[in-house]
Design a protein around this motif. Structure first.
Motif, PDB file in Angstrom:
ATOM      1  N   UNK A   1       0.859  -1.195   0.115  1.00 13.36           N
ATOM      2  CA  UNK A   1      -0.193  -0.205   0.042  1.00 13.36           C
ATOM      3  C   UNK A   1       0.800   1.268   0.005  1.00 13.36           C
ATOM      4  N   UNK A   2       1.761   1.323   0.800  1.00 10.04           N
ATOM      5  CA  UNK A   2       2.775   2.463   0.893  1.00 10.04           C
ATOM      6  C   UNK A   2       3.421   2.735  -0.558  1.00 10.04           C
ATOM      7  N   UNK A   3       3.891   1.569  -1.172  1.00 14.85           N
ATOM      8  CA  UNK A   3       4.443   1.498  -2.559  1.00 14.85           C
ATOM      9  C   UNK A   3       3.388   2.133  -3.439  1.00 14.85           C
ATOM     10  N   UNK A   4       2.180   1.681  -3.504  1.00 19.02           N
ATOM     11  CA  UNK A   4       1.074   2.269  -4.282  1.00 19.02           C
ATOM     12  C   UNK A   4       1.044   3.947  -4.169  1.00 19.02           C
ATOM     13  N   UNK A   5       0.846   4.363  -2.780  1.00 18.87           N
ATOM     14  CA  UNK A   5       0.428   5.483  -2.416  1.00 18.87           C
ATOM     15  C   UNK A   5       1.736   6.649  -2.901  1.00 18.87           C
TER      16      UNK A   5
ATOM     17  N   UNK B   1      -5.890  -6.031  -3.218  1.00 20.69           N
ATOM     18  CA  UNK B   1      -5.474  -7.389  -3.857  1.00 20.69           C
ATOM     19  C   UNK B   1      -6.328  -7.519  -5.115  1.00 20.69           C
ATOM     20  N   UNK B   2      -7.694  -7.585  -4.656  1.00 19.79           N
ATOM     21  CA  UNK B   2      -8.799  -8.139  -5.724  1.00 19.79           C
ATOM     22  C   UNK B   2      -8.944  -6.890  -6.805  1.00 19.79           C
ATOM     23  N   UNK B   3      -8.875  -5.668  -6.547  1.00 17.26           N
ATOM     24  CA  UNK B   3      -9.105  -4.851  -7.430  1.00 17.26           C
ATOM     25  C   UNK B   3      -8.210  -3.592  -7.132  1.00 17.26           C
ATOM     26  N   UNK B   4      -6.925  -3.839  -7.326  1.00 15.18           N
ATOM     27  CA  UNK B   4      -5.769  -2.665  -6.938  1.00 15.18           C
ATOM     28  C   UNK B   4      -6.121  -1.445  -7.447  1.00 15.18           C
ATOM     29  N   UNK B   5      -6.604  -1.188  -8.703  1.00 12.97           N
ATOM     30  CA  UNK B   5      -6.695   0.312  -9.570  1.00 12.97           C
ATOM     31  C   UNK B   5      -7.739   0.978  -8.851  1.00 12.97           C
ATOM     32  N   UNK B   6      -8.886   0.205  -8.714  1.00 15.31           N
ATOM     33  CA  UNK B   6     -10.391   0.789  -8.203  1.00 15.31           C
ATOM     34  C   UNK B   6     -10.015   1.415  -6.740  1.00 15.31           C
ATOM     35  N   UNK B   7      -9.581   0.364  -5.641  1.00  9.02           N
ATOM     36  CA  UNK B   7      -9.284   0.699  -4.475  1.00  9.02           C
ATOM     37  C   UNK B   7      -8.381   1.869  -3.982  1.00  9.02           C
ATOM     38  N   UNK B   8      -7.146   1.562  -4.925  1.00 11.08           N
ATOM     39  CA  UNK B   8      -5.863   2.632  -4.704  1.00 11.08           C
ATOM     40  C   UNK B   8      -6.601   3.936  -5.163  1.00 11.08           C
ATOM     41  N   UNK B   9      -7.250   3.883  -6.219  1.00 15.94           N
ATOM     42  CA  UNK B   9      -7.970   5.119  -6.880  1.00 15.94           C
ATOM     43  C   UNK B   9      -8.882   6.032  -5.753  1.00 15.94           C
ATOM     44  N   UNK B  10      -9.577   5.186  -5.126  1.00 15.52           N
ATOM     45  CA  UNK B  10     -10.263   5.768  -4.052  1.00 15.52           C
ATOM     46  C   UNK B  10      -9.869   6.429  -2.862  1.00 15.52           C
TER      47      UNK B  10
ATOM     48  N   UNK C   1      -9.333  10.300  -1.635  1.00 16.38           N
ATOM     49  CA  UNK C   1      -9.591  10.614  -0.135  1.00 16.38           C
ATOM     50  C   UNK C   1      -8.399  11.454   0.245  1.00 16.38           C
ATOM     51  N   UNK C   2      -7.197  11.157  -0.244  1.00 13.58           N
ATOM     52  CA  UNK C   2      -6.216  11.995   0.327  1.00 13.58           C
ATOM     53  C   UNK C   2      -5.923  13.153  -0.509  1.00 13.58           C
ATOM     54  N   UNK C   3      -6.367  13.592  -1.586  1.00 10.21           N
ATOM     55  CA  UNK C   3      -6.344  14.541  -2.413  1.00 10.21           C
ATOM     56  C   UNK C   3      -4.998  14.413  -3.262  1.00 10.21           C
ATOM     57  N   UNK C   4      -4.509  13.179  -3.833  1.00 13.87           N
ATOM     58  CA  UNK C   4      -3.369  13.006  -4.643  1.00 13.87           C
ATOM     59  C   UNK C   4      -3.923  12.916  -6.103  1.00 13.87           C
TER      60      UNK C   4
ATOM     61  N   UNK D   1      -0.274   4.380 -11.885  1.00 15.23           N
ATOM     62  CA  UNK D   1      -0.014   4.086 -10.203  1.00 15.23           C
ATOM     63  C   UNK D   1       0.049   2.661 -10.002  1.00 15.23           C
ATOM     64  N   UNK D   2      -0.795   1.821 -10.398  1.00 20.37           N
ATOM     65  CA  UNK D   2      -0.684   0.522 -10.118  1.00 20.37           C
ATOM     66  C   UNK D   2       0.946  -0.333 -10.506  1.00 20.37           C
TER      67      UNK D   2
END
Length: 313
Positions: free
Chosen positions: A20-24, A183-192, A196-199, A205-206
């Motif tokens: 998660x840190x890597x993705x963010x 893990x199941x839907x990385x692109x969708x979850x990390x986009x959310x 939320x953060x404002x990035x 990104x994935x």
């Protein structure tokens, strides 16, 4: 540098926090580093009852509190906050956001949010049974005493994480995420999470193959590997658990309870007839962990059990 741009990732160890840190941090706005354990280093000021020392820590706390009472002009909380924020300054150089990923911050979640009420906290959950499996496989744990080094992480981590998540369910600065969903839907979850953060989110990104910000001495032992994440995950999954650890997991599941596992992350429970297990009871007899606080008399008492379990590897 703004307090609201400081991001904490909190979880049990082996819950996917490095991923998660890597993705963010895979963008031009966010910086991070390998686990700094920065706030844990000052845990005696943040949460004194968590800290043990060779000197009498209770007296030390009382003495320091007495000193502050005698000098009311000292606003220790503000002084401490300013000092700690200054320690994060290097991470903000050239970046808008900074991530501190230290899984064991689950020990001081309330203290962090009291100190930095405007920070962003991401609570990452993973099925605790799979966390235990990953700890055993990743760190090549081959005995119950060695596994007991992670005793607090396994016994108290999930329940404290869940309690904090529930308590702050309406707090817009706290975001709870399941590793399984990531893990199941990385692109969708990390986009959310980005939104939320404002990035600013982008399609690349994935793909974290070129991101080196999170690498360092501490954290996921595979983070410096040249192998792709998927390949490492597959290799780890293929490692088999011996009978002793399978027995442990049955007892651990019983300890957590089906009601908690469902509430924690809607995790399915395997119903088994045997609830109390010798391996888990063996694990529970240690006072602290596999490195400190071992009761030698009890250790000898349980030693024959370890020999017994090894016959079933």
């Amino acid at each position: 540098m703004k307090e609201e741009n400081l991001i904490f990732i909190i979880s049990q160890p082996r819950s996917g926090s490095t991923y998660l840190q890597n993705l963010l941090s895979n963008n031009d706005e966010t910086n991070t580093c390998s686990e700094p354990w920065l706030l844990l280093y000052f845990s005696n000021q943040l949460k004194p009852n968590l800290f043990e020392a060779k000197f009498d820590n209770k007296i030390a706390i009382a003495a320091f509190s007495d000193y502050l009472e005698k000098h009311p002009s000292i606003n220790f909380n503000e002084e401490q906050k300013t000092f700690l924020l200054n320690l994060y300054k290097p991470l903000f150089e050239g970046y808008k956001f900074a991530i501190d990923k230290t899984p064991r911050y689950w020990e001081i979640m309330d203290e962090i949010i009291a100190l930095f009420p405007n920070c962003k906290m991401i609570i990452l959950k993973r099925n605790p049974l799979n966390v235990a499996k990953s700890i055993i496989k990743t760190w090549n744990i081959n005995s119950i005493p060695k596994l007991s080094y992670y005793k607090r992480d396994l016994l108290f981590g999930p329940k404290q994480i869940h309690a904090f998540s529930e308590k702050h369910s309406t707090n817009h600065n706290v975001y709870t995420l399941r590793y399984e969903d990531l893990i199941k839907d990385t692109a969708e979850e990390i986009k959310k999470v980005y939104e939320w953060i404002g990035i600013t989110y982008h399609l690349g990104v994935p793909d974290t193959s070129n991101n080196k910000k999170y690498k360092g001495k501490f954290g996921d032992p595979y983070q410096n590997s040249e192998k792709p994440f998927g390949e490492i995950k597959t290799e780890n999954k293929q490692k088999a658990l011996n009978k002793m650890f399978k027995d442990f997991l049955i007892g651990y599941e019983n300890y957590l309870g089906s009601e908690f596992l469902i509430a924690y992350g809607n995790y399915k429970v395997i119903e088994v007839k045997q609830k109390q297990t010798r391996a888990f009871n063996y694990f529970m007899h240690f006072r602290n962990n596999g490195k400190n606080g071992i009761n030698l008399k009890k250790e000898f008492k349980y030693l024959f059990k370890e020999c017994f379990y090894r016959l079933f590897k």
